[in-house]
Design a protein around this motif. Structure first.
Motif, PDB file in Angstrom:
ATOM      1  N   LEU A   1       0.827  -1.206   0.000  1.00  0.00           N
ATOM      2  CA  LEU A   1       0.000   0.000   0.000  1.00  0.00           C
ATOM      3  C   LEU A   1       0.859   1.251   0.000  1.00  0.00           C
ATOM      4  O   LEU A   1       0.342   2.357  -0.014  1.00  0.00           O
ATOM      5  CB  LEU A   1      -0.916   0.002   1.230  1.00  0.00           C
ATOM      6  CG  LEU A   1      -1.985  -1.093   1.210  1.00  0.00           C
ATOM      7  CD1 LEU A   1      -2.748  -1.100   2.517  1.00  0.00           C
ATOM      8  CD2 LEU A   1      -2.951  -0.826   0.078  1.00  0.00           C
ATOM      9  N   GLY A   2       2.173   1.079   0.047  1.00  0.00           N
ATOM     10  CA  GLY A   2       3.041   2.250  -0.049  1.00  0.00           C
ATOM     11  C   GLY A   2       3.648   2.688   1.264  1.00  0.00           C
ATOM     12  O   GLY A   2       3.908   3.861   1.466  1.00  0.00           O
TER      13      GLY A   2
ATOM     14  N   PRO B   1       3.792   8.451  -3.401  1.00  0.00           N
ATOM     15  CA  PRO B   1       2.456   8.639  -2.833  1.00  0.00           C
ATOM     16  C   PRO B   1       2.360   8.068  -1.430  1.00  0.00           C
ATOM     17  O   PRO B   1       2.999   7.082  -1.117  1.00  0.00           O
ATOM     18  CB  PRO B   1       1.565   7.831  -3.777  1.00  0.00           C
ATOM     19  CG  PRO B   1       2.446   6.750  -4.275  1.00  0.00           C
ATOM     20  CD  PRO B   1       3.839   7.306  -4.315  1.00  0.00           C
TER      21      PRO B   1
ATOM     22  N   SER C   1      -1.164   3.894  -1.863  1.00  0.00           N
ATOM     23  CA  SER C   1      -1.427   3.585  -3.258  1.00  0.00           C
ATOM     24  C   SER C   1      -2.190   2.287  -3.335  1.00  0.00           C
ATOM     25  O   SER C   1      -1.750   1.265  -2.792  1.00  0.00           O
ATOM     26  CB  SER C   1      -0.099   3.474  -3.996  1.00  0.00           C
ATOM     27  OG  SER C   1      -0.284   2.821  -5.212  1.00  0.00           O
TER      28      SER C   1
ATOM     29  N   ASP D   1      -2.846   0.930  -6.212  1.00  0.00           N
ATOM     30  CA  ASP D   1      -2.644   0.540  -7.592  1.00  0.00           C
ATOM     31  C   ASP D   1      -1.703  -0.633  -7.783  1.00  0.00           C
ATOM     32  O   ASP D   1      -1.656  -1.216  -8.845  1.00  0.00           O
ATOM     33  CB  ASP D   1      -2.033   1.737  -8.343  1.00  0.00           C
ATOM     34  CG  ASP D   1      -3.042   2.360  -9.265  1.00  0.00           C
ATOM     35  OD1 ASP D   1      -2.722   3.402  -9.864  1.00  0.00           O
ATOM     36  OD2 ASP D   1      -4.136   1.791  -9.398  1.00  0.00           O
TER      37      ASP D   1
END
Lengths: 309, 178
Positions: free
Chosen positions: A260-261, A303, A306, A308
């Motif tokens: 998730l970053g 970010p 994320s 993505d």
């Protein structure tokens, strides 16, 4: 225990003006009480001097001084009553306007030594006119001027928070105020305490170390090794999930937040063990780490999350 | 992987085995088990000696050399061409690393691997393309403001000038076509 009394050499040395006659107790509590009372007497009479502290707020959100008020062991009250003499802090001092700046200018003129703590970035645009500390005798006093004047004369300069260390959120794209970190305007050693905000323990711990032992050991980026040495990733409670490749897909899951970053792997600070708000919680307890205590925050830590990957 | 890397991987594996055997020696009570463990240790050290010899004499350009699991001889060999005919690994596994190593990516192809939408995250440094999908420092396929799927040779040189070993920790997946 109270009937036996041995004059230990260190005890005699500490209180050489006072002879301890029996039957004074020698329990730990009794000795600590005697030392504390002696220290108080010396503080009152002026034999021990608390150093002066100037807290300068420049181009920032003043989150660092709010964070400082949350301090515990030592607390903020302890800091201003027993550790230092807080001479100037535009958020917390009682005098206003010209009278407040009088205190600052008197300190500069008096040649007394003081420790300078700066939060907020230094804004360079229009010769510093983008951020004013106040106005003195009809002239505006810009943050740039204050930083330079005070920074030159202080015994120790501590840059508190991400903005003072390297620009931080104040210097994020497109940086309309041309904000820079404190080191870019001062040509001397600065102890850097990055963090957004800086944890109260990091500042109070550094201050305590300066008062008792002098400047703490610093790493190559001038951060005290006391607080900024291990990666968050290496002390993270979710590390086992990372090693086994079990990743959270949403923030609700308790597994590793790498996908998730999470910026834990690139951030060097002691958040996992120290945690925040008197050990209530910490970022990775609920969400990803955004790397707020690493240089390059926030632009290089984006970010923050994320969905993505 | 190149053959050098295969040999080095083997050396590291044998090191771990040696450490395990030494720990086993600490807890072993009876003499019989101890002797067996010591024999194993002796074998491992011989294996290490052989592998290190192999590492020093292996030429750097890829040459099909079979990694040996159990060396039958005690003395290390001089050149790789004098290897005894021990059973090799399945040949498919050997050929694949060398062809994979030659796989080349153009900059446009590299840009596809930006870590988004389930794709892998690749970065290129000094002409070699590395897979950083599971690298801790590349969370969300970004690293200090740099996105995956691009050539970051200059940035690596300016930031990690004294830390070239970082490249050895990465997994290469091909070369950058110039």
């Amino acid at each position: 225990m109270d009937s036996e009394h041995i004059n230990t050499s260190w005890e005699v040395g500490e209180l050489k003006d006072q002879i301890i006659l029996p039957p004074e107790p020698i329990t730990n509590e009794a000795i600590a009480k005697r030392l504390y009372e002696q220290a108080n007497i010396k503080l009152q009479s002026g034999e021990i001097k608390r150093p002066k502290l100037v807290w300068l707020e420049l181009n920032g959100c003043s989150g660092n001084i709010i964070s400082l008020l949350n301090g515990d062991n030592p607390s903020f009250e302890y800091m201003i009553s027993s550790m230092v003499d807080l001479v100037y802090s535009n958020s917390l001092m009682i005098p206003e306007g010209e009278k407040a700046l009088d205190k600052l200018m008197d300190l500069l003129k008096s040649d007394e030594s003081f420790i300078l703590a700066v939060e907020g970035a230094v804004s360079l645009k229009n010769n510093g006119m983008y951020q004013l500390v106040g106005s003195y005798k009809g002239q505006p006093l810009t943050g740039l001027q204050a930083a330079k004047m005070l920074g030159a004369k202080a015994t120790h300069v501590i840059a508190v928070g991400a903005c003072a260390v390297d620009g931080g959120p104040s210097a994020a794209k497109p940086n309309l105020s041309q904000s820079v970190g404190l080191q870019d305007v001062l040509d001397r050693r600065i102890i850097k305490l990055p963090g957004c905000p800086c944890h109260p323990d990091w500042f109070l711990g550094t201050l305590s170390h300066i008062l008792v032992h002098g400047e703490p050991a610093l790493d190559k980026r001038d951060r005290p090794l006391l607080f900024y040495s291990t990666l968050i990733h290496d002390r993270c409670p979710r590390l086992d999930y990372f090693h086994k490749g079990i990743f959270s897909k949403t923030l609700g899951e308790p597994y590793c937040l790498f996908k998730l970053g999470c910026r834990g792997p690139v951030t060097r600070v002691d958040c996992p063990t120290r945690r925040w708000n008197d050990d209530v919680n910490w970022p990775i307890g609920a969400s990803t780490c955004i790397g707020c205590s690493q240089f390059g925050f926030p632009d290089q830590m984006a970010p923050f999350i994320s969905y993505d990957t | 992987m190149t053959n050098n890397q295969i040999v080095q991987h083997q050396i590291h594996a044998v090191f771990s085995e040696v450490q395990y055997l030494i720990r086993l020696l600490y807890v072993t009570q009876d003499v019989y088990m101890r002797n067996l463990t010591l024999n194993q240790l002796w074998n491992k050290i011989d294996q290490l000696q052989f592998l290190i010899q192999l590492d020093q004499t292996t030429p750097t350009h890829p040459k099909p050399i079979m990694p040996i699991q159990q060396p039958s001889t005690q003395a290390p060999l001089q050149t790789p061409t004098q290897l005894p005919s021990t059973t090799p690994q399945p040949t498919g596994q050997i050929q694949q690393p060398s062809t994979q190593d030659q796989q080349s990516y153009t900059l446009e192809q590299l840009a596809q691997f930006n870590g988004q939408n389930g794709r892998s995250a690749y970065v290129a440094v000094k002409g070699i393309v590395y897979d950083v999908t599971n690298n801790a420092a590349w969370s969300a396929a970004t690293h200090f403001g740099l996105e995956a799927g691009r050539d970051w040779t200059q940035e690596f040189a300016s930031c990690h000038a004294a830390e070239q070993w970082i490249l050895n920790t990465l997994t290469p997946v091909g070369r950058l076509a110039s």
